[in-house]
Design a protein around this motif. Structure first.
Motif, PDB file in Angstrom:
ATOM      1  N   ALA A  16      64.491  60.412  77.447  1.00 29.14           N
ATOM      2  CA  ALA A  16      63.274  60.981  76.807  1.00 29.14           C
ATOM      3  C   ALA A  16      63.751  62.357  76.323  1.00 29.14           C
ATOM      4  N   LEU A  17      64.758  62.782  77.030  1.00 24.19           N
ATOM      5  CA  LEU A  17      65.197  64.318  76.699  1.00 24.19           C
ATOM      6  C   LEU A  17      66.013  64.489  75.384  1.00 24.19           C
ATOM      7  N   PHE A  18      66.891  63.415  75.580  1.00 22.62           N
ATOM      8  CA  PHE A  18      67.947  63.363  74.382  1.00 22.62           C
ATOM      9  C   PHE A  18      68.004  61.919  73.649  1.00 22.62           C
ATOM     10  N   VAL A  51      62.897  62.831  71.780  1.00 16.77           N
ATOM     11  CA  VAL A  51      61.351  63.041  71.470  1.00 16.77           C
ATOM     12  C   VAL A  51      60.895  64.233  72.342  1.00 16.77           C
ATOM     13  N   ALA A  52      61.434  64.267  73.475  1.00 21.99           N
ATOM     14  CA  ALA A  52      60.611  65.233  74.140  1.00 21.99           C
ATOM     15  C   ALA A  52      61.404  66.711  74.465  1.00 21.99           C
ATOM     16  N   PHE A  53      62.464  66.625  73.472  1.00 23.30           N
ATOM     17  CA  PHE A  53      63.125  67.765  73.839  1.00 23.30           C
ATOM     18  C   PHE A  53      62.456  69.101  73.294  1.00 23.30           C
ATOM     19  N   VAL A  86      75.280  64.023  79.700  1.00 19.94           N
ATOM     20  CA  VAL A  86      74.028  64.388  79.799  1.00 19.94           C
ATOM     21  C   VAL A  86      73.926  65.701  79.896  1.00 19.94           C
ATOM     22  N   PHE A  87      74.552  66.315  81.004  1.00 22.32           N
ATOM     23  CA  PHE A  87      74.677  67.496  81.410  1.00 22.32           C
ATOM     24  C   PHE A  87      75.563  68.516  80.597  1.00 22.32           C
ATOM     25  N   ASN A  88      76.642  67.892  79.982  1.00 18.52           N
ATOM     26  CA  ASN A  88      77.322  68.771  78.924  1.00 18.52           C
ATOM     27  C   ASN A  88      76.397  69.218  77.937  1.00 18.52           C
ATOM     28  N   SER A  89      75.656  68.069  77.292  1.00 16.39           N
ATOM     29  CA  SER A  89      74.790  68.360  76.315  1.00 16.39           C
ATOM     30  C   SER A  89      73.491  69.305  76.747  1.00 16.39           C
ATOM     31  N   ILE A  90      73.044  69.513  77.928  1.00 14.85           N
ATOM     32  CA  ILE A  90      72.157  70.141  78.399  1.00 14.85           C
ATOM     33  C   ILE A  90      72.772  71.526  78.205  1.00 14.85           C
ATOM     34  N   ALA A  91      73.888  71.787  78.614  1.00 16.02           N
ATOM     35  CA  ALA A  91      74.601  72.960  78.500  1.00 16.02           C
ATOM     36  C   ALA A  91      74.762  73.569  77.246  1.00 16.02           C
ATOM     37  N   HIS A  92      75.230  72.617  76.335  1.00 20.18           N
ATOM     38  CA  HIS A  92      75.429  73.007  74.962  1.00 20.18           C
ATOM     39  C   HIS A  92      74.034  73.372  74.246  1.00 20.18           C
ATOM     40  N   HIS A  93      72.747  72.920  74.534  1.00 21.76           N
ATOM     41  CA  HIS A  93      71.673  73.406  74.188  1.00 21.76           C
ATOM     42  C   HIS A  93      70.852  74.358  74.779  1.00 21.76           C
ATOM     43  N   ALA A  94      71.694  75.016  76.009  1.00 21.45           N
ATOM     44  CA  ALA A  94      71.342  75.982  76.734  1.00 21.45           C
ATOM     45  C   ALA A  94      70.204  75.884  77.022  1.00 21.45           C
ATOM     46  N   LEU A  95      69.924  74.717  77.834  1.00 23.84           N
ATOM     47  CA  LEU A  95      68.479  74.467  78.481  1.00 23.84           C
ATOM     48  C   LEU A  95      68.880  74.730  79.994  1.00 23.84           C
ATOM     49  N   GLY A 144      64.069  58.031  70.903  1.00 22.57           N
ATOM     50  CA  GLY A 144      64.647  58.402  69.529  1.00 22.57           C
ATOM     51  C   GLY A 144      64.688  59.851  69.485  1.00 22.57           C
ATOM     52  N   GLN A 145      64.612  60.167  68.154  1.00 21.92           N
ATOM     53  CA  GLN A 145      65.106  61.657  67.832  1.00 21.92           C
ATOM     54  C   GLN A 145      63.739  62.547  67.776  1.00 21.92           C
ATOM     55  N   SER A 146      64.288  63.793  67.941  1.00 23.26           N
ATOM     56  CA  SER A 146      63.395  64.944  68.057  1.00 23.26           C
ATOM     57  C   SER A 146      62.503  65.158  66.680  1.00 23.26           C
TER      58      SER A 146
END
Length: 298
Positions: A16-18, A51-53, A86-95, A144-146
């Motif tokens: 849902a997040l990515f 979608v839920a980003f 997933v956590f690497n992507s969370i860090a990249h997007h500064a969430l 899917g995508q945002s």
């Protein structure tokens, strides 16, 4: 302004997040081992927003240095190894997401209660149903995508019956027809409807709204319902009895909802009817709430 009583806790799945559809396709076509190998081989490749980003980003933006109003927790069927991407992507997007449960293929819904989640969003319908049955507001988010709703206030839209309210009235409509539904709602206009699975979530949003000046509030809510007059009165009196603030109320009398949701600028829309979600999903993020008579076997 009032001080926050407690934070709003959102549980969300990785899909849902990515946008994980490429790796999910590997899992579907080649199995778990190939999926694990794929994720570890690509763990430095940043995942695109799902979608839920944007919803999550705007929810977390409600926090400031003095108040943690919202916490988002990752509840994922990934393993710790595959979840590293997933956590690497969370860090990249500064969430600012720091808590997670990785369950290696089993359902993570059982941790919804342990984390005290007020809402659970997942691409897995079975996990969503389990969370709803456990008493947590939950919805299935199509992967899917945002849709990239951009900046501005967080805008959340809700259907009424079987989402904010119980399905009692909708059951009359399904079983006895529109005339019986209208007559029943008119005669019970002064009786508040029982709460549905998303009542507590809307109450939490209303509580956060109360911390801000109404003229500059970063949250805006809408009721988008197929009801029309005279069935509108019971809804209005119910929200009044609950002391719940709703910013916009659209009584559409059976008109399709997607254009109104787009005009409202919804970051997400919750509805119990899959047909409504299917039509809205191309325009706004939409969460199916598999609750009530519309989701019972025929």
């Amino acid at each position: 302004m009032n001080q926050p009583k407690q934070k709003l806790v959102i549980g969300i799945s990785s899909r849902a997040l990515f946008d994980l559809e490429d790796s999910h396709r590997v899992f579907e076509e080649h199995g778990r081992e190939a999926y694990c190998d794929y994720q570890m081989a690509h763990e430095e490749d940043v995942l695109a927003p799902g979608v839920a980003f944007d919803l999550v980003r705007k929810l977390l933006a409600l926090n400031d240095a003095e108040h943690e109003r919202v916490e988002v927790i990752l509840l994922s069927r990934n393993s710790a190894d595959t979840g590293l991407r997933v956590f690497n992507s969370i860090a990249h997007h500064a969430l600012p997401i720091t808590r997670a449960a990785f369950t290696s293929g089993s359902s993570p819904y059982r941790y919804v209660g342990a984390f005290g989640a007020d809402l659970f969003l997942s691409a897995d319908p079975d996990d969503v149903r389990a969370a709803l049955n456990a008493g947590c507001a939950a919805a299935t988010i199509g992967p899917g995508q945002s849709l990239d709703r951009g900046e501005g206030a967080l805008r959340i839209a809700f259907d009424g019956d079987a989402v904010l309210f119980s399905d009692d009235a909708e059951r009359i409509f399904k079983e006895q027809g529109l005339a019986a539904f209208t007559a029943s709602e008119a005669s019970a206009a002064d009786e508040p409807l029982p709460g549905g699975p998303f009542k507590a979530f809307l109450e939490a949003l209303t509580r956060i709204q109360g911390e801000f000046d109404p003229a500059d509030c970063p949250i805006r809510t809408a009721l988008v319902t197929s009801r029309s007059a005279p069935a509108h009165e019971r809804v209005i009196r119910t929200l009044r009895a609950w002391h719940i603030r709703i910013d916009e109320a659209l009584f559409l009398g059976g008109m399709s909802k997607e254009r109104f949701l787009e005009a409202f600028g919804a970051d997400i829309f919750f509805d119990d009817q899959a047909s409504h979600i299917g039509r809205a999903a191309g325009r706004v993020a939409a969460g199916h709430v598999p609750h009530g008579v519309a989701n019972e076997p025929s």
